[in-house]
Design a protein around this motif. Structure first.
Motif, PDB file in Angstrom:
ATOM      1  N   UNK A  30       0.858  -1.205   0.000  1.00 13.25           N
ATOM      2  CA  UNK A  30       0.000   0.000   0.000  1.00 13.25           C
ATOM      3  C   UNK A  30       0.889   1.248   0.000  1.00 13.25           C
ATOM      4  N   UNK A  31       0.664   2.148  -0.962  1.00  8.06           N
ATOM      5  CA  UNK A  31       1.395   3.421  -1.029  1.00  8.06           C
ATOM      6  C   UNK A  31       0.891   4.327   0.085  1.00  8.06           C
ATOM      7  N   UNK A  32       1.760   4.708   1.028  1.00  6.84           N
ATOM      8  CA  UNK A  32       1.322   5.482   2.184  1.00  6.84           C
ATOM      9  C   UNK A  32       1.392   6.981   1.939  1.00  6.84           C
ATOM     10  N   UNK A  33       1.804   7.398   0.761  1.00  5.36           N
ATOM     11  CA  UNK A  33       1.865   8.833   0.489  1.00  5.36           C
ATOM     12  C   UNK A  33       0.475   9.393   0.242  1.00  5.36           C
ATOM     13  N   UNK A  34       0.241  10.588   0.769  1.00  8.76           N
ATOM     14  CA  UNK A  34      -1.023  11.296   0.533  1.00  8.76           C
ATOM     15  C   UNK A  34      -0.809  12.209  -0.682  1.00  8.76           C
ATOM     16  N   UNK A  35      -1.112  11.681  -1.871  1.00  4.26           N
ATOM     17  CA  UNK A  35      -0.913  12.403  -3.132  1.00  4.26           C
ATOM     18  C   UNK A  35      -2.191  13.168  -3.460  1.00  4.26           C
ATOM     19  N   UNK A  36      -2.348  14.346  -2.828  1.00 11.93           N
ATOM     20  CA  UNK A  36      -3.616  15.065  -2.934  1.00 11.93           C
ATOM     21  C   UNK A  36      -3.916  15.510  -4.363  1.00 11.93           C
ATOM     22  N   UNK A  37      -2.885  15.836  -5.153  1.00 11.72           N
ATOM     23  CA  UNK A  37      -3.148  16.327  -6.513  1.00 11.72           C
ATOM     24  C   UNK A  37      -3.810  15.254  -7.361  1.00 11.72           C
ATOM     25  N   UNK A  38      -3.281  14.052  -7.295  1.00 10.59           N
ATOM     26  CA  UNK A  38      -3.863  12.957  -8.067  1.00 10.59           C
ATOM     27  C   UNK A  38      -5.254  12.608  -7.560  1.00 10.59           C
ATOM     28  N   UNK A  39      -5.395  12.537  -6.243  1.00 15.82           N
ATOM     29  CA  UNK A  39      -6.664  12.147  -5.628  1.00 15.82           C
ATOM     30  C   UNK A  39      -7.757  13.163  -5.959  1.00 15.82           C
ATOM     31  N   UNK A  40      -7.470  14.450  -5.799  1.00 16.73           N
ATOM     32  CA  UNK A  40      -8.501  15.464  -5.996  1.00 16.73           C
ATOM     33  C   UNK A  40      -8.928  15.556  -7.458  1.00 16.73           C
ATOM     34  N   UNK A  41      -7.970  15.484  -8.379  1.00  9.57           N
ATOM     35  CA  UNK A  41      -8.313  15.501  -9.802  1.00  9.57           C
ATOM     36  C   UNK A  41      -9.151  14.286 -10.166  1.00  9.57           C
ATOM     37  N   UNK A  42      -8.759  13.138  -9.658  1.00  9.65           N
ATOM     38  CA  UNK A  42      -9.465  11.881  -9.945  1.00  9.65           C
ATOM     39  C   UNK A  42     -10.932  11.960  -9.545  1.00  9.65           C
ATOM     40  N   UNK A  43     -11.192  12.408  -8.339  1.00  6.56           N
ATOM     41  CA  UNK A  43     -12.567  12.372  -7.853  1.00  6.56           C
ATOM     42  C   UNK A  43     -13.408  13.514  -8.418  1.00  6.56           C
ATOM     43  N   UNK A  44     -12.795  14.652  -8.693  1.00  6.06           N
ATOM     44  CA  UNK A  44     -13.560  15.728  -9.332  1.00  6.06           C
ATOM     45  C   UNK A  44     -14.040  15.296 -10.706  1.00  6.06           C
ATOM     46  N   UNK A  45     -13.166  14.622 -11.456  1.00  4.96           N
ATOM     47  CA  UNK A  45     -13.556  14.132 -12.781  1.00  4.96           C
ATOM     48  C   UNK A  45     -14.635  13.050 -12.666  1.00  4.96           C
ATOM     49  N   UNK A  46     -14.487  12.168 -11.670  1.00  5.15           N
ATOM     50  CA  UNK A  46     -15.465  11.098 -11.487  1.00  5.15           C
ATOM     51  C   UNK A  46     -16.830  11.657 -11.103  1.00  5.15           C
ATOM     52  N   UNK A  47     -16.850  12.596 -10.173  1.00  3.02           N
ATOM     53  CA  UNK A  47     -18.127  13.180  -9.741  1.00  3.02           C
ATOM     54  C   UNK A  47     -18.842  13.854 -10.904  1.00  3.02           C
ATOM     55  N   UNK A  48     -18.060  14.568 -11.734  1.00  2.57           N
ATOM     56  CA  UNK A  48     -18.678  15.258 -12.865  1.00  2.57           C
ATOM     57  C   UNK A  48     -19.195  14.260 -13.897  1.00  2.57           C
ATOM     58  N   UNK A  49     -18.414  13.231 -14.159  1.00  2.88           N
ATOM     59  CA  UNK A  49     -18.781  12.238 -15.167  1.00  2.88           C
ATOM     60  C   UNK A  49     -20.034  11.467 -14.759  1.00  2.88           C
ATOM     61  N   UNK A  50     -20.135  11.127 -13.475  1.00  7.31           N
ATOM     62  CA  UNK A  50     -21.259  10.307 -13.004  1.00  7.31           C
ATOM     63  C   UNK A  50     -22.453  11.133 -12.556  1.00  7.31           C
TER      64      UNK A  50
END
Length: 826
Positions: free
Chosen positions: A1-21
Motif C-alpha cells: 500500500x502506497x502510504x503517500x497522501x498524493x492530494x493532486x492525483x486524488x482530488x483531480x481523480x474524484x472531481x472528474x469522477x463526480x462530474x462524469x457520473x
C-alpha cells in the motif's frame, strides 16, 4: 500500500469522477424531504478570493451533511454577471463586456470545481445571458402591469463629463470616480419599483424569520424606518401655499420657532423668486446638491443653513416663523419640510444657537422650570407641558394624544404613519444590464413589449468610450422600433435595470433553470422553496435581502409562488483577514486560493477555512494553521491505510469487549454525537473538526497501546468507517479515496449519516475529586454511577483517609456522584 497522501492525483481523480457520473445532480423526489442550501452567487470578477472559499465551504458542508441525513438537497451555483466593472473593462481593455464576463465565468467555474464543491451544474444560471434576462424583463412587466413599476422625475447624481447618472457610491469627494469631474444633481425621468407598498409587510414579516441574525433584522427594521406621528398643515405666510410637515413630536408644536425646507423642495424657488434672497439661496442649493445623501445625514456634517426671507404660519398658534433651508434635511423623507423646535431637539438647538434663532421651551422636567436663557442643551425627556395653551399642566405623553385628537378635529393635521423606506430606483444609464422592456410611441405613449417579443436584446453595435453617453446611445439599431400596439414608429427605453433586479429572483430560477417556456414552474418552485439555508456576507443585509423579500411577496400576491419569504434561515459569515486587515490587492495581503490548493490541496484549504474560527466571526489567516490542517489529513491517510488488514467484521453487541475496545467505541460515538450537533444545530464547524481530530488521536492511541494480536478488528472497522463519514463533508476528496480503498463501492457522500449508540457512551468508571474542607487532596477512580452512600463509604474506607484528613476528626462527608467528595474535618 502506497502510504503517500498524493492530494493532486486524488482530488483531480474524484472531481472528474463526480462530474462524469453526475453524483450531485438532483431532481424533485417526492419520497424524500427537500432541503435547499444556497450561497449568494458571485460577481464574475475573474478569480476566487478567500472570502468566496469560506462562503462556499460553509454551504458545501451543510449540503453534504443534509444529503447524508436523507434529504433531497438542492445546491446550485451561478453568476451575478451584469454590472459596471464589465463596462469599465470594455473601456480600459477594448474588450466587449460579454467576452470579458464569459472568460471570467470560465475561470471561476474551473476554480470552484477544483475545490470539490457539490454543485448541481445543470442548474447554473448566468444573469447576463438572454435566456435569463428574458425572464428578468418578463418579471419587470408583471410589476408594471400591476402598478408596481412606474416612471417619474427624480434627482440623481449627474456627471456632465461622462454624461451619465452615478450611484451614490460612485461619487467620491463630490467628484465622479471615473473622470473626477464635479458631480451635479439633476432631475431625470427614472424607473422605480413601488417597494413602499410593501413597507409594512416587510416590517411585520421580520417576525416570521427566527432563523435570521438579530443584527440583520434590526438593520432592515431601521432601513424601513416606520414612525407614527402627525402631518401638520403649515402654510406659507401671504400666499397660503401648503407646507405640510410630518413630525413624531407634535407635543412640541407650540415650541416651533422656525421651519426648515430641503434645498430640493419645490417651494424654495417659488418663495424666493424675485426677492433679494433668490441669488444666495440658489447658490446655497447648488452647494448642497454636491453632497451625497449619506454625507447630508452624517452626524459629522457641520450643519449649515440660510434664511429664505419667507415665513410659515404655525397652524396651532397662527404665529409666523422664518423659513430656512439647510444641508441636513432631505426631500425624500417625510414631506421635505421640518419644524424647528430647538428647546427639545439637540440638532435644532445647535442650529438655533449658531444662527441666533429663538428657543422656546414647552415641556418642563418634573423638577425644574426651563427658560431660553438658562438652557445649555435641548431637553428631550418626558415632562409637563408649559407655554402650550389649554394643554398646559398635562404630562407630554398624555398631551400627544389629546393634541392629535384636537388637530384632526379642527382640520389642522392628521395622524399618519411614515416610512424611511423609499421606492426602489432601478434605472441605470449603462449598457451592461437588462434592457427595460418599454417602448415609446407618439400615438400610444409608453407601451410594454409583448411577451412573445422578449427578450429585448442588448445590441452589439455599440462603442465604449472613456467619456460620453451610455454605449446604448451609440447603437444605430437599438433605439428605433415599431410600436407593438399601432405598428407606428417608436423608440426603446434607453435605460437598463439595476443589477439588484437580477439577483432578486435568481434563487427561483435555480428551481427550474432549463425552462424555456416560463421563468419557472410554480410546481417546482413550491417543491423547493423557500431556501432552507442562505449564506452570504452581512454587507447584503439591506439592499439584496430587502429586494429579494419584496420580489417574493409580489410574486406571491400574483399567484406565481406560494411562499412569502425567500430565505428561511440566514447565516452571515465573517470576513477573512490577514495581518488584521481585510485582504486586498492594495494592501498586498491577498492569499490566492489557487496557491493554497496547489501547495496543500483543496481539502486542506477547506479544513483550515472551517476550523480557524466560527463561521459568523472574522477569520485571521494563519500559514502555520494551514500546514497544521495538512499534517492532520496526512495523519488520517496514514491511520486508515495502516488499518487496511484490520477493517473486517461487525460489532457483536453480545460479545465481551475489553476496556480498550469500550474506550475507543465511546470516543467514536461521542464524536458522532458531537459532530452531528455541531453541524446540525449550531454550525460550529470548528468544534466539529476538533472532535474528529480527537477521534483520530484516540484511534492512534488504541493502535499503539493494544498489542496487534489483541486489537479488535470490528472495533477498528467501526472507528474507520465513522471517521471517514464524519470527515466527508469537510474533506470530500481524501475521504472518498479512503472509502474506496477500504473496500466500499458506493460514494462516501451517499452514505447514511451515522447515529450514536447511547449504550456506547456509558462510562465504566469515573474520576472524582477528593476534597478536605474544600481543598483538593486527591483524585480517585470509582465505578460510574456509584450512589451517594456507596461513594461516601468508599472514601471513608480508603487507606488514604488519614493522608487526606491529616489525622483530624471527620465531622461530615458531602458526596456528589460522578463528581466529588468533600470531607469536612476539625
Amino acid at each position: 500500500m502506497d502510504v503517500r497522501y498524493d492530494f493532486k492525483t486524488i482530488e483531480t481523480k474524484w472531481q472528474e469522477h463526480w462530474e462524469k457520473t453526475g453524483v450531485y445532480r438532483v431532481t424533485e423526489d417526492r419520497n424524500k424531504p427537500e432541503y435547499y442550501c444556497l450561497e449568494m452567487f458571485p460577481y464574475p470578477s475573474g478569480n476566487l478570493h478567500m472570502g468566496h472559499v469560506r462562503n462556499y465551504s460553509i454551504g458545501d458542508v451543510v449540503a453534504r451533511f443534509k444529503t447524508m441525513q436523507g434529504y433531497n438537497v438542492l445546491h446550485p451555483m451561478g453568476w451575478d454577471s451584469f454590472g459596471l466593472p464589465a463596462e469599465n473593462a470594455a473601456i480600459q481593455r477594448g474588450i466587449h463586456p460579454s467576452l470579458w464576463t464569459k472568460d471570467n465565468v470560465k475561470n471561476m467555474k474551473r476554480q470552484l470545481k477544483s475545490m470539490g464543491f457539490s454543485y448541481d451544474w445543470d442548474r447554473e444560471v448566468t444573469t447576463c445571458l438572454p435566456d435569463y434576462y428574458k425572464w428578468t424583463q418578463w418579471l419587470f412587466l408583471q410589476l408594471y402591469k400591476n402598478g408596481l413599476a412606474y416612471k417619474k422625475k427624480a434627482a440623481v447624481n449627474w456627471c456632465p463629463s461622462c454624461v451619465t447618472v452615478l450611484a451614490n457610491e460612485q461619487v467620491v469627494d463630490g467628484g465622479c470616480e471615473r473622470c473626477g469631474a464635479e458631480v451635479e444633481k439633476k432631475d431625470l425621468e427614472q424607473w422605480f419599483f413601488k417597494i413602499t407598498d410593501y413597507a409594512q409587510r416587510l416590517l411585520d414579516d421580520l417576525e416570521k424569520l427566527p432563523g435570521w441574525p438579530d443584527k440583520v433584522k434590526i438593520m432592515q427594521n431601521n432601513w424601513i424606518g416606520r414612525s407614527e406621528g402627525v402631518e401638520l398643515k403649515f402654510t406659507a405666510a401671504g400666499t397660503k401655499d401648503p407646507l405640510p410637515v410630518f413630525t413624531t413630536r407634535h407635543d412640541t408644536i407650540f415650541g416651533v420657532t422656525y421651519m426648515v425646507l430641503a434645498p430640493e423642495h419645490p417651494m424654495v424657488a417659488k418663495l424666493t423668486a424675485g426677492t433679494e434672497y433668490e441669488k444666495d439661496v440658489k447658490a446655497f442649493v447648488r452647494k448642497v446638491q454636491q453632497l451625497s445623501n449619506i454625507d447630508r445625514t452624517s452626524d459629522a456634517l457641520e450643519k449649515e443653513g440660510m434664511f429664505t426671507g419667507a415665513y410659515a404660519v404655525n397652524p396651532m398658534t397662527g404665529e409666523n416663523v422664518p423659513i430656512w433651508i439647510t444641508n441636513y434635511v432631505l426631500m425624500d423623507y417625510g414631506t421635505g419640510a421640518v419644524m424647528g423646535v430647538p428647546a427639545h431637539d439637540q440638532r435644532d438647538f445647535d442650529f438655533a444657537r449658531k444662527y441666533g434663532l429663538d428657543i422656546k421651551p414647552v415641556i418642563n422636567p418634573p423638577d425644574a422650570d426651563l427658560t431660553e436663557e438658562t438652557m445649555a442643551c435641548a431637553y428631550d425627556e418626558p415632562g409637563i407641558m408649559i407655554n402650550s395653551g389649554e394643554f398646559n399642566g398635562l404630562p407630554n405623553e398624555e398631551a400627544m394624544v389629546k393634541m392629535a385628537d384636537f388637530m384632526e378635529a379642527k382640520g389642522l393635521g392628521k395622524r399618519v404613519i411614515n416610512y424611511r423606506l423609499r421606492d426602489w430606483l432601478i434605472s441605470r444609464q449603462r449598457y451592461w444590464g437588462a434592457p427595460i422592456p418599454i417602448v415609446y410611441c407618439e400615438k400610444c405613449g409608453a407601451v410594454a413589449v409583448p411577451d412573445d417579443q422578449l427578450p429585448v436584446m442588448l445590441p452589439t453595435d455599440v462603442e465604449f468610450k472613456p467619456a460620453g453617453e451610455s454605449p446604448l446611445q451609440t447603437s444605430e439599431t437599438f433605439a428605433k422600433t415599431a410600436c407593438p400596439k399601432c405598428g407606428g414608429p417608436a423608440t426603446r427605453e434607453m435605460d437598463t435595470m439595476d443589477t439588484f433586479v437580477c439577483s432578486s429572483w435568481y434563487f427561483l430560477r435555480y428551481c427550474d433553470a432549463q425552462n424555456g417556456r416560463e421563468a419557472f414552474s410554480k410546481d417546482k418552485v413550491d417543491y423547493w422553496m423557500n431556501v432552507d439555508q442562505y449564506i452570504g456576507g452581512v454587507e447584503h443585509a439591506i439592499l439584496h435581502l430587502m429586494y429579494a423579500r419584496f420580489f417574493m411577496k409580489v410574486l406571491h400576491d400574483l399567484g406565481l409562488v406560494s411562499a412569502e419569504e425567500p430565505f428561511e434561515n440566514l447565516l452571515t459569515q465573517g470576513m477573512v483577514l490577514k495581518d488584521g486587515s481585510k485582504m486586498s490587492k492594495s494592501k498586498g495581503n491577498v492569499v490566492s486560493p489557487e496557491e493554497i490548493i496547489n501547495q496543500y490541496g483543496a481539502d486542506t484549504a477547506r479544513m483550515f477555512i472551517l476550523f480557524a474560527a466560527p463561521p459568523e466571526r472574522d477569520l485571521e489567516w494563519n500559514d502555520q494553521a494551514v500546514e497544521g490542517c495538512y499534517r492532520f489529513l496526512n495523519r488520517v491517510w496514514r491511520l486508515v491505510t495502516g488499518c487496511m488488514e484490520n477493517i473486517t467484521g461487525e460489532i457483536n453487541r453480545n460479545a465481551e469487549l475489553n476496556k480498550a475496545d469500550r474506550d475507543l467505541r465511546r470516543v467514536v460515538h461521542q464524536t458522532i454525537k458531537k459532530v452531528t450537533e455541531d453541524i446540525g444545530n449550531r454550525f460550529n464547524f470548528n468544534t466539529a473538526i476538533s472532535a474528529v481530530m480527537e477521534l483520530v488521536n484516540a484511534m492512534y492511541a488504541y493502535r499503539e497501546k493494544v498489542p496487534a494480536a489483541e486489537q479488535n478488528s470490528a472495533v477498528i472497522k467501526e472507528a474507520v468507517v465513522n471517521l471517514l463519514v464524519l470527515l466527508a463533508p469537510f474533506a470530500p476528496h481524501i475521504t472518498e479515496e479512503l472509502w474506496h480503498l477500504t473496500g466500499h463501492e458506493e460514494s462516501a457522500h451517499k452514505q447514511e449519516w451515522p447515529k450514536f449508540d447511547p449504550d456506547a457512551l456509558v462510562l465504566d468508571s469515573v474520576t472524582i475529586v477528593v476534597q478536605a474542607n474544600g481543598k483538593i487532596r486527591d483524585r480517585i477512580e470509582v465505578p460510574a454511577d456509584l450512589d451517594r452512600e456507596a461513594l461516601k463509604e468508599k472514601v471513608l474506607s480508603s487507606e488514604k483517609l488519614a493522608a487526606w484528613t491529616g489525622g483530624k476528626t471527620v465531622v461530615k462527608v458531602i458526596a456528589v456522584p460522578n463528581k466529588l467528595v468533600n470531607i469536612v474535618i476539625k
